[in-house]
Structures are given as C-alpha cells and as structure tokens.
Scaffold this motif. Structure first.
Motif, PDB file in Angstrom:
ATOM      1  N   SER A 191      29.581  35.858  32.413  1.00 23.48           N
ATOM      2  CA  SER A 191      30.782  35.790  31.578  1.00 23.48           C
ATOM      3  C   SER A 191      31.588  34.518  31.811  1.00 23.48           C
ATOM      4  CB  SER A 191      31.679  37.013  31.839  1.00 23.48           C
ATOM      5  OG  SER A 191      32.367  36.910  33.073  1.00 23.48           O
TER       6      SER A 191
ATOM      7  N   LEU B 235      37.205  39.233  38.578  1.00 26.95           N
ATOM      8  CA  LEU B 235      37.050  40.066  37.389  1.00 26.95           C
ATOM      9  C   LEU B 235      35.960  41.120  37.523  1.00 26.95           C
ATOM     10  CD1 LEU B 235      37.446  37.419  34.553  1.00 26.95           C
ATOM     11  CD2 LEU B 235      39.125  39.069  35.364  1.00 26.95           C
TER      12      LEU B 235
ATOM     13  N   ARG C 207      36.747  44.661  37.371  1.00 25.97           N
ATOM     14  CA  ARG C 207      37.333  45.135  36.109  1.00 25.97           C
ATOM     15  C   ARG C 207      38.791  45.547  36.324  1.00 25.97           C
ATOM     16  NH1 ARG C 207      31.922  48.700  34.681  1.00 25.97           N
ATOM     17  NH2 ARG C 207      30.541  46.904  34.421  1.00 25.97           N
TER      18      ARG C 207
ATOM     19  N   LYS D  63      43.016  45.543  36.152  1.00 29.50           N
ATOM     20  CA  LYS D  63      44.038  45.575  35.107  1.00 29.50           C
ATOM     21  C   LYS D  63      44.909  44.326  35.176  1.00 29.50           C
ATOM     22  CE  LYS D  63      47.847  48.421  33.422  1.00 29.50           C
ATOM     23  NZ  LYS D  63      48.547  49.717  33.541  1.00 29.50           N
TER      24      LYS D  63
ATOM     25  N   LEU E  20      39.485  34.960  28.923  1.00 29.27           N
ATOM     26  CA  LEU E  20      39.277  36.208  29.648  1.00 29.27           C
ATOM     27  C   LEU E  20      40.500  37.107  29.564  1.00 29.27           C
ATOM     28  CD1 LEU E  20      37.470  34.736  32.786  1.00 29.27           C
ATOM     29  CD2 LEU E  20      36.421  36.099  30.963  1.00 29.27           C
TER      30      LEU E  20
ATOM     31  N   GLU F 141      40.287  38.662  26.086  1.00 26.53           N
ATOM     32  CA  GLU F 141      39.144  39.565  25.906  1.00 26.53           C
ATOM     33  C   GLU F 141      39.287  40.852  26.713  1.00 26.53           C
ATOM     34  OE1 GLU F 141      35.690  37.315  26.909  1.00 26.53           O
ATOM     35  OE2 GLU F 141      35.569  36.332  24.933  1.00 26.53           O
ATOM     36  N   HIS F 142      39.876  40.750  27.894  1.00 28.01           N
ATOM     37  CA  HIS F 142      39.957  41.908  28.780  1.00 28.01           C
ATOM     38  C   HIS F 142      41.322  42.606  28.736  1.00 28.01           C
ATOM     39  CE1 HIS F 142      36.071  41.193  30.800  1.00 28.01           C
ATOM     40  NE2 HIS F 142      36.353  39.913  30.628  1.00 28.01           N
TER      41      HIS F 142
ATOM     42  N   LEU G 238      44.109  41.667  30.059  1.00 28.47           N
ATOM     43  CA  LEU G 238      44.685  41.614  31.396  1.00 28.47           C
ATOM     44  C   LEU G 238      46.182  41.349  31.369  1.00 28.47           C
ATOM     45  CD1 LEU G 238      41.979  39.265  32.919  1.00 28.47           C
ATOM     46  CD2 LEU G 238      42.255  41.680  33.509  1.00 28.47           C
TER      47      LEU G 238
END
Length: 229
Positions: free
Chosen positions: A128, A156, A159, A161, A187, A190-191, A193
């Motif tokens: 990634s 990351l 995973r 928060k 990132l 996409e995540h 965060l």
C-alpha cells in the motif's frame, strides 16, 4: 473523537518547574486532520505524546472515544496504543537487523495474530506504500524515503483509527518530503484516519486545512484554512 480538557504537563528542570503544556483544550472529530506548529520547546511533541498515550498529563483529561487515557491502567493503555493508534517519527525507528517485512510485522506482535496473518497483513501494508518489492531488504539497503514508507506501513498495519506523526519529513529532502506527504494524505483519506502531525516545515503548514500553534504550552487553532495542496 478526541477531547482534551485543561491538559497541563509539568517537568522538573533542576529547581525549576517547566510547563510543557498549560491548560490545553482541544476537540478532534473522527477523520480530522490537524497540523501542529510552534517553536522548539513549545510543547508540540509533548502534546502528541498525550494524544498517543505515551505520557500522562499532570492535570486534565485526554479522552479518546469517551475513555480518559490518563486514567487507564498501564496494561490497558498499552492495548489501546497497540490496537488504535499508529505512530510515525522523524527518525524512522526501524530495527536495522530486520527486513522491511519483519519491521512491519513487529507492530502486530502485541495483537497476538498468527504468524501467517502477520506476514499477510505486513505484505499488504508494504504494497500500500509502494514497497511490495522491497519487503526483503534491511533498512541500510533502502533510501530515507523508503525507510519512512516502511515506518508508515508499520503504523498502518495495525489498521488504527488514529495516526500521529512527529516531524515525519524532517530527515528528507524536498522532493522526498512531498512524496511522503502525498502518501500520508492519500492514506488519511482512504482509511478515514484521524491524523495529527507535528512539523516545523512552513511548506507543510501552508497546506493545513486545520492548523494549531503551540507556544509556551498554550494552544491556538486556526480553522478552515484554504488548502494549498
């Protein structure tokens, strides 16, 4: 959501008491992106340590999703850090004798995953950040930018928060800095965060949609800045 209320942090320096943080109030919604600037010694890294549960305030509360991190027993706080919060530092903090793959897998050891699951997730995290083909290389065989990508993958792979970054581009040249910031921004989106970054770099503070300035332990916020990126 983060909610900091009246956070102070005092250190003893000889016979003097130094206030690294002085009554900081701050609210961060899930998915927020905050950049913190300020002079050296102004309390920036101390604030990041509070957000990450790496240090406890002298007074005040640091709540993450309604739980006061400062009040948690150490074992439970360690679990929160392992499961919820990713860290990226200026110095990369990679283990020199381990490959990129193995460095990323270290973040999963506290989660007690099976070895096969650790390998799979670490490989996905490296892919990634664009380093899937460098998984077998040790840090000395990687450029500075590649080492920081490994460090980001390590943060990351849990995973998390929350992603906390302390001068993540401080050791990089301008072109590599821009590549790393583009990666971090991608990132973050996409995540979903919650992303908090400390930096001295004016090129990065100019990009901030939400900017905090920490001087002498006191925090001021500038909201809804135009994003120059």
């Amino acid at each position: 959501m983060y909610r900091l209320s009246g956070v102070t942090k005092h250190y003893r320096r000889g016979k003097q008491t130094v206030a690294a943080l002085d009554g900081v109030d701050l609210t961060l919604a899930d998915g927020d992106r905050l950049v913190i600037q300020g002079p050296t010694g102004g309390g920036k890294s101390t604030l990041l340590q509070m957000l990450g549960g790496l240090d406890r305030p002298t007074s005040g509360t640091v709540e993450l999703d309604g739980t006061d991190l400062a009040a948690l027993p150490e074992a439970r706080l360690t679990r929160v850090r392992a499961e919820t919060i990713g860290f990226v530092f200026q110095s990369f903090n990679l283990i020199p004798t381990l490959t990129a793959q193995e460095n990323v897998e270290t973040a999963l050891v506290p989660l007690r995953l099976r070895a096969a699951d650790r390998r799979e997730r670490a490989a996905e995290a490296l892919a990634s950040v664009g380093l899937g083909e460098r998984a077998g290389h040790v840090p000395a065989e990687l450029s500075g930018g590649q080492q920081q990508r490994v460090a980001i993958a390590r943060a990351l792979v849990k995973r998390p928060k929350v992603l906390l970054a302390d001068e993540p581009t401080g050791n990089l040249d301008t072109a590599t800095r821009d590549d790393i910031m583009e990666l971090l921004d991608t990132l973050w989106r996409e995540h979903g965060l919650t992303f908090v970054m400390v930096t001295h770099d004016p090129a990065l503070t100019r990009r901030a949609a939400r900017l905090a300035t920490l001087t002498g332990g006191r925090l001021t916020l500038t909201e809804n800045r135009a994003d120059a990126s």
